[in-house]
Design an enzyme around this catalytic site. Structure first.
Site, PDB file in Angstrom:
ATOM      1  CG  ASP A 138      -7.434  -7.254   6.893  1.00 17.83           C
ATOM      2  OD1 ASP A 138      -6.336  -6.949   7.594  1.00 17.83           O
ATOM      3  OD2 ASP A 138      -7.643  -6.374   5.832  1.00 17.83           O
TER       4      ASP A 138
ATOM      5  CE  LYS B  62      -7.176  -3.708   5.129  1.00 18.02           C
ATOM      6  NZ  LYS B  62      -5.745  -4.161   5.089  1.00 18.02           N
TER       7      LYS B  62
ATOM      8  NE  ARG C 276      -2.356  -1.173   3.684  1.00 21.45           N
ATOM      9  CZ  ARG C 276      -1.669  -0.631   4.566  1.00 21.45           C
ATOM     10  NH1 ARG C 276      -1.815   0.945   4.275  1.00 21.45           N
ATOM     11  NH2 ARG C 276      -1.284  -0.971   5.554  1.00 21.45           N
TER      12      ARG C 276
ATOM     13  NE  ARG D  63       0.076  -8.652   2.470  1.00 17.06           N
ATOM     14  CZ  ARG D  63      -0.500  -8.322   3.509  1.00 17.06           C
ATOM     15  NH1 ARG D  63      -1.684  -8.805   4.062  1.00 17.06           N
ATOM     16  NH2 ARG D  63      -0.011  -7.357   4.383  1.00 17.06           N
TER      17      ARG D  63
ATOM     18  CE1 TYR E 279       1.300  -6.744  -3.137  1.00 16.50           C
ATOM     19  CE2 TYR E 279       0.124  -5.700  -1.373  1.00 16.50           C
ATOM     20  CZ  TYR E 279       0.975  -6.842  -1.975  1.00 16.50           C
ATOM     21  OH  TYR E 279       1.305  -7.698  -0.994  1.00 16.50           O
TER      22      TYR E 279
ATOM     23  CB  SER F   7      -0.890  -3.493   7.974  1.00 18.70           C
ATOM     24  OG  SER F   7      -1.978  -2.712   7.779  1.00 18.70           O
TER      25      SER F   7
HETATM   26  P1  GTP Z   1      -2.410  -7.663   7.584  1.00 20.96           P
HETATM   27  O1  GTP Z   1      -2.837  -8.512   6.447  1.00 20.96           O
HETATM   28  O2  GTP Z   1      -1.247  -6.744   6.838  1.00 20.96           O
HETATM   29  O3  GTP Z   1      -3.362  -6.769   8.133  1.00 20.96           O
HETATM   30  O4  GTP Z   1      -1.549  -8.585   8.676  1.00 20.96           O
HETATM   31  P2  GTP Z   1      -1.980  -9.258   9.980  1.00 20.96           P
HETATM   32  O5  GTP Z   1      -2.365  -8.438  10.964  1.00 20.96           O
HETATM   33  O6  GTP Z   1      -2.998 -10.445   9.593  1.00 20.96           O
HETATM   34  O7  GTP Z   1      -0.712 -10.262  10.357  1.00 20.96           O
HETATM   35  P3  GTP Z   1      -0.349 -11.663  10.140  1.00 20.96           P
HETATM   36  O8  GTP Z   1      -1.120 -12.557  11.251  1.00 20.96           O
HETATM   37  O9  GTP Z   1      -0.126 -12.245   8.881  1.00 20.96           O
HETATM   38  O10 GTP Z   1       1.237 -11.703  10.812  1.00 20.96           O
HETATM   39  C1  GTP Z   1       2.136 -10.776  10.141  1.00 20.96           C
HETATM   40  C2  GTP Z   1       3.449 -11.325  10.948  1.00 20.96           C
HETATM   41  O11 GTP Z   1       3.679 -11.296  12.130  1.00 20.96           O
HETATM   42  C3  GTP Z   1       3.696 -12.763  10.333  1.00 20.96           C
HETATM   43  O12 GTP Z   1       5.094 -12.736   9.972  1.00 20.96           O
HETATM   44  C4  GTP Z   1       3.512 -13.728  11.839  1.00 20.96           C
HETATM   45  O13 GTP Z   1       4.274 -14.846  11.744  1.00 20.96           O
HETATM   46  C5  GTP Z   1       3.954 -12.743  12.713  1.00 20.96           C
HETATM   47  N1  GTP Z   1       3.085 -12.927  13.928  1.00 20.96           N
HETATM   48  C6  GTP Z   1       1.846 -13.241  14.160  1.00 20.96           C
HETATM   49  N2  GTP Z   1       1.278 -13.461  15.447  1.00 20.96           N
HETATM   50  C7  GTP Z   1       2.696 -13.635  15.991  1.00 20.96           C
HETATM   51  C8  GTP Z   1       2.849 -13.790  17.527  1.00 20.96           C
HETATM   52  O14 GTP Z   1       2.007 -14.333  18.191  1.00 20.96           O
HETATM   53  N3  GTP Z   1       4.196 -13.737  17.815  1.00 20.96           N
HETATM   54  C9  GTP Z   1       5.218 -13.117  16.881  1.00 20.96           C
HETATM   55  N4  GTP Z   1       6.542 -13.055  17.446  1.00 20.96           N
HETATM   56  N5  GTP Z   1       4.967 -13.197  15.818  1.00 20.96           N
HETATM   57  C10 GTP Z   1       3.513 -12.902  15.071  1.00 20.96           C
HETATM   58  C1  SPV Z   2      -2.812  -4.488   5.303  1.00 19.40           C
HETATM   59  O1  SPV Z   2      -2.179  -3.950   4.775  1.00 19.40           O
HETATM   60  O2  SPV Z   2      -3.739  -3.999   6.431  1.00 19.40           O
HETATM   61  C2  SPV Z   2      -3.428  -5.742   4.473  1.00 19.40           C
HETATM   62  C3  SPV Z   2      -3.045  -6.075   3.224  1.00 19.40           C
HETATM   63  O3  SPV Z   2      -4.522  -6.268   5.016  1.00 19.40           O
HETATM   64  S1  SPV Z   2      -3.742  -4.808   1.959  1.00 19.40           S
HETATM   65  O4  SPV Z   2      -4.851  -5.385   1.461  1.00 19.40           O
HETATM   66  O5  SPV Z   2      -2.827  -4.421   0.889  1.00 19.40           O
HETATM   67  O6  SPV Z   2      -4.202  -3.371   2.493  1.00 19.40           O
HETATM   68 MN    MN Z   3      -5.005  -5.803   7.150  1.00 18.58          MN
END
Ligand code: GTP
Ligand code: SPV
Ligand code: MN
Length: 584
Positions: A278, A207, A70, A367, A198, A249
């Site tokens: 999300d 979003k 983004r 992703r 993207y 994010s």
């Molecule tokens: P968006 O899709 O961007 O909104 O991200 P999200 O909030 O869904 O994050 P996601 O669950 O994909 O995690 C992002 C990163 O943080 C990944 O590399 C995970 O492995 C790491 N992560 C998630 N949960 C934990 C946790 O409990 N501890 C640690 N150390 N890392 C974590």
């Molecule tokens: C985020 O950035 O919070 C995402 C990925 O979930 S995007 O769809 O690019 O916003």
């Molecule tokens: Mn997100």
């Protein structure tokens, strides 16, 4: 199949005339349509086949290297009054923004197909759902929108019945960062996005619609559009509590939504059900509780860090019918990223032979896009038209220091302050520097379509007689020790923290009162089987008065910068806690 709705048909005709598109394709959302599109993209090199023996129906897309996240600095809210967008958004006058975008869109689809994508955010039969139509010249966007939303003929029928929809116009343009803008016109229910293919820049249902435009509508209509996962926690007695959690994010929403309980919990009968990873739309029901739906139908999840120990549910989900974007591949053409396993990849995300000196093999914001239904923990109630009742709201950030593992807000107003003062270190999900601490209230800094001052006032307004509001908590899975390593194991073990929250909701779990809220002691949580060092216990469950006093000073400055529209109740709450921190 052109539309019976005059407003839709006229808009499509006008866009076709403006962009000079050679062909108009109305998407019906069928499997045949998806397969045909994928076939065309394979011919054009937009999608590369992955190993279909290990990963049937899986494809790789490599973005332009300058178009992998983004772009917050190129994202605008174009309200008539700049005050309505607030200092939390970039603003441009609607007439100026339209002129700028129209100049970019003029003739931009000559020789190309223009796809018309009717979509529904939320279950097609839910009164909480809202529809939109995205017009795009990117078949990759069409395929992703089919995985991420309820797209096609059913959505078009609902739009024609309701007569209103969000208009989203998108073109890849030249993929030139100098000719890239994501513009929102909330008063016109319109989005114009140019120059990026993207995720959040281009899949306009996500979003742009479900957060920026929807948050504006939600304020007018008395509901909430939030950057939150929704997860159901089933205890051994079979009762399910639904929790909605806002983390910025790449701070753990997908992982918490798909959590697998530690073995001892599984043996006792704990289960976890994924509703959304999300976005969450919530509104008060007749009984005074908040009811939530996931407006999406798929996951656009972060690949790096997704492995057999961290998130086995996600891994199982992506074994088939998944589009991978900017991951690496192994020598037998399987998708690969850092944290998956210890194989050495053959090609990096740019398609070059893998060289450790070139940086990570998979882009840090690479992703997967996949249908929610493929997740083994997908909740049987995820599609309930009335939504699921929320027992607890959780805010959380990525904080290496100060912020303990978990604390509970005293009441709704305090909880809104906890959300409003969230801080987190930036991640690769947006372009810019990574690891910089910034205020990201309720994880909505990049996504709130209106003035944060009005947003916090809207949150406070839910505290009404008869309301049965969820308890509000704050978590930090990312506290680090002096050696720079995470002190909390995270992932499945986060259930220990959720269990404590549910205990608090049910009035069973203990805590001690501090100025920042109720903190568990190490004895209030089930830590069986974990080996936490004395340093970990102190930092995860301790309360650092001096550090919090400084933090509250910085929060006060931040609230002051919101301007005169910031709600007094929030400032009073802040003042009372700051005074207590100074006195104790
Ligand atoms: P968006 O899709 O961007 O909104 O991200 P999200 O909030 O869904 O994050 P996601 O669950 O994909 O995690 C992002 C990163 O943080 C990944 O590399 C995970 O492995 C790491 N992560 C998630 N949960 C934990 C946790 O409990 N501890 C640690 N150390 N890392 C974590
Ligand atoms: C985020 O950035 O919070 C995402 C990925 O979930 S995007 O769809 O690019 O916003
Ligand atoms: Mn997100």
């Amino acid at each position: 199949m052109p539309s019976t709705l005059a407003e839709l048909q006229q808009w499509v005709d006008a866009v076709a005339a403006q962009t000079g598109a050679s062909r108009i394709h109305w998407c019906d959302g069928s499997q045949e349509e998806y397969d045909a599109l994928v076939g065309e993209m394979q011919e054009d090199g937009i999608l590369l086949p992955l190993n279909h023996e290990t990963h049937p129906g899986c494809w790789l897309h490599r973005s332009d290297p300058d178009d992998v996240a983004r772009v917050e600095h190129l994202t605008f809210v174009c309200s008539r009054d700049p005050e309505d967008a607030g200092s939390n958004n970039h603003w441009m006058a609607p007439a100026e923004a339209h002129a700028k975008m129209d100049a970019l869109f003029d003739g931009c689809m000559r020789g190309r197909t223009m796809y018309v994508i009717p979509y529904c955010m939320g279950p097609i039969d839910s009164p909480l759902s809202r529809c939109g139509v995205e017009i795009t010249d990117s078949p990759y966007v069409v395929a992703n929108m089919r995985l991420m939303t309820r797209m096609g003929a059913d959505a078009q029928r609902r739009i024609e019945r309701e007569g209103s929809f969000v208009k989203g116009l998108h073109s890849l343009g030249e993929l030139d960062p100098a000719r890239r803008f994501i513009m929102h016109f909330p008063e016109e229910l319109t989005i114009k996005s140019y120059g990026s293919g993207y995720g959040g820049n281009a899949l306009l249902g996500k979003k742009c619609h479900a957060l920026r435009i929807a948050s504006w509508q939600a304020r007018q209509e008395g509901w909430l559009a939030e950057h939150m996962l929704i997860v159901g926690i089933e205890n051994p007695e079979g009762q399910v509590h639904y929790i909605a959690a806002a983390f910025p994010s790449a701070c753990g929403k997908t992982n918490l939504a798909m959590l697998i309980p530690p073995k001892a919990y599984r043996d006792k009968g704990w289960k976890v059900w994924t509703v959304g990873d999300d976005i969450c739309w919530m509104r008060p029901g007749a009984d005074g509780r908040l009811y939530a739906i996931n407006p999406e139908a798929g996951y656009f999840g972060v690949a790096p860090g997704t492995g057999d120990t961290s998130n086995p549910n996600a891994l199982a989900t992506l074994q088939r019918d998944t589009i991978f974007t900017n991951v690496a591949v192994t020598d037998d053409n399987q998708p690969w990223w850092e944290g998956l396993d210890d194989r050495v990849p053959a090609k990096d995300w740019k398609g070059r032979d893998f060289e450790p000196g070139n940086g990570p093999a998979a882009h840090p914001n690479s992703r997967f896009t996949v249908s929610a239904k493929q997740c083994p923990s997908y909740s049987p109630h995820a599609e309930d038209p009335q939504g699921v009742p929320i027992s607890a709201i959780v805010f959380g950030g990525r904080r290496a220091s100060l912020v303990p593992l978990v604390f509970e807000a005293r009441d709704w107003t305090h909880g809104v302050l906890v959300g409003a003062s969230m801080g987190s270190e930036t991640t690769a999900a947006a372009t810019g520097k990574v690891g910089v601490m910034r205020r990201d209230p309720m994880a909505m800094k990049p996504f709130c379509g209106y003035n944060f001052a009005d947003y916090f006032a809207h949150w406070l307004s839910f505290d009404q007689p008869g309301a049965k509001l969820p308890k509000i908590f704050h978590v930090n899975w990312f506290r680090k020790g002096d050696d720079g390593k995470f002190l909390w194991p995270g992932f499945g073990d986060n259930l220990r923290v959720l269990e404590w929250m549910i205990g608090r909701v049910e009035g069973k779990a203990g805590a001690r009162d501090t100025p920042i809220g109720a903190l568990p002691t190490a004895a209030d949580l089930d830590l069986d089987g974990l080996s936490l060092s004395p340093e970990a216990r102190e930092k995860l469950f301790g309360f650092e008065r001096a550090g919090w006093a400084a933090e509250f000073e910085s929060i006060g400055t931040y609230l002051g910068e919101l301007g005169s529209r910031a709600p007094d109740a929030l400032k009073r709450e802040h003042g009372a806690i700051a005074a207590r921190l100074a006195a104790e």
